[in-house]
Design a protein around this motif. Sequence first.
Motif, short mmCIF file in Angstrom:
data_model
loop_
_atom_site.label_atom_id
_atom_site.label_comp_id
_atom_site.label_asym_id
_atom_site.label_seq_id
_atom_site.Cartn_x
_atom_site.Cartn_y
_atom_site.Cartn_z
N VAL A 177 0.82 -1.20 0.00
CA VAL A 177 0.00 0.00 0.00
C VAL A 177 0.86 1.26 0.00
N ASP A 178 2.02 1.22 0.65
CA ASP A 178 2.87 2.41 0.67
C ASP A 178 3.40 2.74 -0.71
N HIS A 179 3.83 1.72 -1.45
CA HIS A 179 4.32 1.97 -2.82
C HIS A 179 3.20 2.50 -3.72
N LEU A 180 1.99 1.95 -3.56
CA LEU A 180 0.87 2.41 -4.37
C LEU A 180 0.50 3.85 -4.04
N LEU A 181 0.56 4.20 -2.75
CA LEU A 181 0.26 5.57 -2.37
C LEU A 181 1.27 6.54 -2.95
N PHE A 182 2.53 6.12 -3.00
CA PHE A 182 3.55 6.99 -3.60
C PHE A 182 3.28 7.20 -5.08
N SER B 26 8.93 9.71 2.15
CA SER B 26 8.84 10.14 0.75
C SER B 26 7.39 10.42 0.35
N ILE B 27 6.47 9.62 0.87
CA ILE B 27 5.05 9.84 0.58
C ILE B 27 4.57 11.13 1.25
N VAL B 28 5.02 11.37 2.48
CA VAL B 28 4.67 12.61 3.17
C VAL B 28 5.16 13.82 2.38
N PHE B 29 6.39 13.73 1.86
CA PHE B 29 6.97 14.85 1.11
C PHE B 29 6.14 15.14 -0.14
N VAL B 30 5.82 14.11 -0.90
CA VAL B 30 5.07 14.33 -2.14
C VAL B 30 3.67 14.87 -1.83
N ALA B 31 3.04 14.35 -0.78
CA ALA B 31 1.72 14.86 -0.39
C ALA B 31 1.79 16.34 -0.02
N ALA C 45 -5.17 13.05 3.17
CA ALA C 45 -5.38 11.65 3.56
C ALA C 45 -4.12 10.82 3.31
N ILE C 46 -3.51 11.03 2.15
CA ILE C 46 -2.29 10.29 1.81
C ILE C 46 -1.16 10.64 2.78
N GLY C 47 -0.97 11.94 3.02
CA GLY C 47 0.10 12.37 3.92
C GLY C 47 -0.10 11.92 5.35
N SER C 48 -1.35 11.92 5.83
CA SER C 48 -1.62 11.51 7.20
C SER C 48 -1.33 10.03 7.40
N LEU C 49 -1.76 9.21 6.44
CA LEU C 49 -1.50 7.78 6.54
C LEU C 49 -0.01 7.49 6.48
N ALA C 50 0.71 8.19 5.60
CA ALA C 50 2.15 7.99 5.49
C ALA C 50 2.87 8.45 6.75
#
Length: 331
Positions: free
Chosen positions: A160-165, A216-221, A315-320
């Motif tokens: 799920v983390d790779h998909l979110l990225f 990395s997901i937090v950064f992109v979000a 939502a993406i950033g919070s989960l990451a």
Amino acid sequence: MKWTAILVAVLAPLLALSAPRVAHAHEVRPAYLDLVEERPGEFSVLWKTPMQGEMRLALAPVFSGPVDLLAPVATKVTGDAAVQTWRIRADGLRGMSLRIVGLEGTLTDVLARITFADSSTWVVRLTPREPEAVVPARPSGWSVASTYLALGVEHILTGVDHLLFVLALLLLTSGPWRLAKTVTAFTLAHSITLALATLGIVRVPPKPVEAVIALSIVFVASEILRNRREKAGWSERMPWLVAFTFGLLHGFGFAGALSDVGLPDGQIPVALLFFNVGVEAGQLLFIGGVLVMAAGLQRLRIVWPRWSVLATPYAIGSLAMFWMIQRLAAF
């Protein structure tokens, strides 16, 4: 892409709903069985099973024919897995059925590999739905390729983390040409580090890698939010640079998953290649699904509230961020 933001406003909560079912993005770890024929009919056995706390997952490999124990089972715990080794004699192993007892009641897969004295190798992936397979009389080289191809597809589609990225990159990217460059950059980057780490050229501790992947997901979000509120920054103008930079980290994550099951001796290039092909195929399937759903939603001409554009990156950033804190706490 406004239509992508519309789609993700619907899709991101679905991904977020999967988070409570996993302690982290790769909780379900595979078991691994490796048999090597050292003398005619005599095999050394390595059996690696995941640990649940201080208990070993209750799985056991069983053959349908006569098997004699030549050496007692030795057990040691390494990290989050139990590794057992012993020796057996099985003169008619070819043609026997291999079954993993207890697999039906788990979410775990088992990668089984048998290397015969003539250097032929049989590799099979056993699942809770198919916990049994017959050892062929003449193992096919395609078994390695197909097994690792399926492992690659499954890893990316359940990560799920790779998909979110990837999803965040779609939000950050505008235009088909930029999208193509961004996906290509991500693919190239994680292919490089996947190969380097798997072949042992570069070694990186897995826990920090998993934490930085979440970061990395937090950064992109956060970049998506900034670009929605202000003028486009360098990350939106050059999303392929973001994809390549963090793609290097994601490659180490893929290598960690591959190291859990190992690579067959003598067929490492084939296994590595098809695992990577599987990852790319799964990634393209996901992106294609997102684009098709986006096009379908766009045809509906639904009027979404303004806040929906910001709800998705939040939502993406919070989960990451939750993942990052959780992984840092596990150090």
